[in-house]
Design an enzyme around this catalytic site. Structure first.
Site, mmCIF file in Angstrom:
data_model
loop_
_atom_site.group_PDB
_atom_site.id
_atom_site.type_symbol
_atom_site.label_atom_id
_atom_site.label_comp_id
_atom_site.label_asym_id
_atom_site.label_seq_id
_atom_site.Cartn_x
_atom_site.Cartn_y
_atom_site.Cartn_z
ATOM 1 N N GLU A 165 30.074 -45.182 47.595
ATOM 2 C CA GLU A 165 29.161 -44.559 48.110
ATOM 3 C C GLU A 165 28.612 -45.529 49.249
ATOM 4 O O GLU A 165 27.832 -46.193 48.917
ATOM 5 C CB GLU A 165 28.024 -44.223 47.002
ATOM 6 N N GLY A 194 22.128 -39.017 51.038
ATOM 7 C CA GLY A 194 21.002 -38.387 51.331
ATOM 8 C C GLY A 194 20.742 -38.110 52.770
ATOM 9 O O GLY A 194 19.541 -37.693 53.081
ATOM 10 N N ASN A 228 25.566 -35.525 40.496
ATOM 11 C CA ASN A 228 24.537 -36.593 40.177
ATOM 12 C C ASN A 228 23.322 -35.921 40.600
ATOM 13 O O ASN A 228 22.876 -35.954 41.634
ATOM 14 C CB ASN A 228 24.939 -37.811 40.982
ATOM 15 N N TRP A 229 22.585 -35.234 39.534
ATOM 16 C CA TRP A 229 21.330 -34.794 39.681
ATOM 17 C C TRP A 229 20.174 -35.340 39.936
ATOM 18 O O TRP A 229 19.196 -34.778 40.293
ATOM 19 C CB TRP A 229 21.104 -33.492 38.513
ATOM 20 N N LYS A 230 20.329 -36.672 39.654
ATOM 21 C CA LYS A 230 19.439 -37.722 40.139
ATOM 22 C C LYS A 230 18.098 -37.100 39.189
ATOM 23 O O LYS A 230 18.346 -36.559 38.284
ATOM 24 C CB LYS A 230 18.934 -37.706 41.466
ATOM 25 N N GLU A 279 20.810 -46.483 44.391
ATOM 26 C CA GLU A 279 19.532 -46.289 44.029
ATOM 27 C C GLU A 279 18.986 -47.285 42.928
ATOM 28 O O GLU A 279 17.692 -47.799 42.703
ATOM 29 C CB GLU A 279 19.049 -44.871 43.824
ATOM 30 N N GLY A 323 25.336 -35.728 45.374
ATOM 31 C CA GLY A 323 23.827 -35.429 45.341
ATOM 32 C C GLY A 323 23.439 -34.155 45.379
ATOM 33 O O GLY A 323 23.737 -33.305 44.710
ATOM 34 N N GLY A 324 22.780 -34.170 46.610
ATOM 35 C CA GLY A 324 21.932 -32.849 46.828
ATOM 36 C C GLY A 324 22.968 -31.684 46.971
ATOM 37 O O GLY A 324 22.418 -30.539 46.378
ATOM 38 N N SER A 363 26.502 -37.488 51.101
ATOM 39 C CA SER A 363 26.392 -36.289 52.001
ATOM 40 C C SER A 363 27.733 -35.758 51.950
ATOM 41 O O SER A 363 28.335 -34.990 53.097
ATOM 42 C CB SER A 363 26.137 -36.620 53.350
ATOM 43 N N HIS A 365 24.689 -47.287 40.550
ATOM 44 C CA HIS A 365 24.427 -46.418 41.950
ATOM 45 C C HIS A 365 23.426 -47.248 42.697
ATOM 46 O O HIS A 365 22.526 -48.239 42.265
ATOM 47 C CB HIS A 365 23.678 -45.018 41.240
HETATM 48 P P1 13P Z 1 24.122 -36.876 48.378
HETATM 49 O O1 13P Z 1 25.356 -36.128 48.193
HETATM 50 O O2 13P Z 1 22.712 -35.976 48.477
HETATM 51 O O3 13P Z 1 24.157 -37.620 49.703
HETATM 52 O O4 13P Z 1 24.065 -38.277 47.460
HETATM 53 C C1 13P Z 1 25.053 -38.950 47.165
HETATM 54 C C2 13P Z 1 24.952 -39.613 45.996
HETATM 55 O O5 13P Z 1 23.940 -40.704 45.990
HETATM 56 C C3 13P Z 1 25.511 -39.390 44.655
HETATM 57 O O6 13P Z 1 25.449 -40.220 43.881
#
Ligand code: 13P
Length: 245
Positions: free
Chosen positions: A163, A169, A8-10, A93, A229-230, A208, A91
């Site tokens: 999640e 994050g 997920n590149w956000k 967010e 994500g990251g 994470s 998600h």
């Molecule tokens: P991180 O891997 O950066 O914690 O993010 C998780 C995420 O929100 C994937 O959708």
């Protein structure tokens, strides 16, 4: 079934960075595990063009409608037409900053699956909910509201992502045992709701996920992959998650 890693590149990367990513990734990706990428919608056509054929491309959100007067929205039918494969829905967010609710997401999950796309439906508790011992009841509500009355004919197109909000994050990962406990609970709800599919539905862990904790997480019985994500932003890290060092 192979383990699945969804990046997920956000709201990250520019077009050059997308190209750089695939230059490295394509060279080393062996398809040992499945790799899907959810970019910003504006980058979807570049991802689709540059990715190696083993990778699948999708989005991080879409409309519950297939077309019409919905200024600024992205149609799941248009995504399918562009060869898109999946959409991440709900998600944390989106729930936190854009007011999405499980009840409202029910319609998006339905439209996405009806259009022949895979819905990656996200659930997870906040830190205070966990500390109050509400984790399982929150997850149960999110699953019931989001999946209520979904057509069984489409359930092949459903993936659940667990999640925990406090792990996103933050560098704090649920321990493999904590994650497995919730995954097993999600599995039991799916088995009740969709008897012949509950065992097959993939359940991803997110929060994470990093090259140094992925193997332990994937070793758990009910963890079928990761939503990342990251660590999905750097080709080398995402390759490591995909089992390609
Ligand atoms: P991180 O891997 O950066 O914690 O993010 C998780 C995420 O929100 C994937 O959708």
């Amino acid at each position: 079934m192979k383990k699945l890693l969804v990046g997920n590149w956000k709201m990250n990367k520019n077009s050059h960075e997308v190209a750089e990513f695939f230059k490295t990734f394509n060279e080393h990706f062996s398809e040992k595990r499945e790799a899907w990428i959810a970019s910003q919608s504006i980058h979807f056509p570049i991802v689709e063009e540059l990715k190696t054929s083993g990778v699948k491309a999708g989005l991080q959100n879409c409309s519950e409608h297939i077309d019409g007067a919905f200024t600024g929205e992205v149609s799941p039918r248009a995504l399918k037409d562009m060869n898109g494969h999946f959409v991440i829905l709900g998600h944390s967010e989106r729930r936190q900053y854009f007011g999405e609710t499980s009840r409202g997401l029910n319609a998006k999950v339905r439209t996405v699956m009806n259009e022949g796309l895979v819905a990656v439906y996200c659930v997870g508790e906040t830190l205070s909910e966990r500390e109050n011992g509400q984790t399982l009841s929150i997850i149960e509500d999110q699953l019931h509201q989001g999946l209520n009355d979904q057509s069984k004919a489409n359930i092949d197109n459903l993936i659940i992502a667990y999640e925990p909000v406090w792990a996103i994050g933050t560098g704090k990962t649920a321990t493999p045992k904590e994650a497995q406990e919730v995954h097993a609970y999600i599995r039991s709800i799916l088995q009740t709701k969709f008897p012949s599919f509950g065992d097959k539905t993939r359940i991803l862990y997110g929060g994470s996920v990093k090259p140094d904790n992925i193997e332990e997480l994937l070793a758990q019985k009910d963890i079928d992959g990761g939503l990342v994500g990251g660590a999905s932003l750097k080709a080398k890290d995402f390759l490591a998650l995909c089992g390609d060092k």
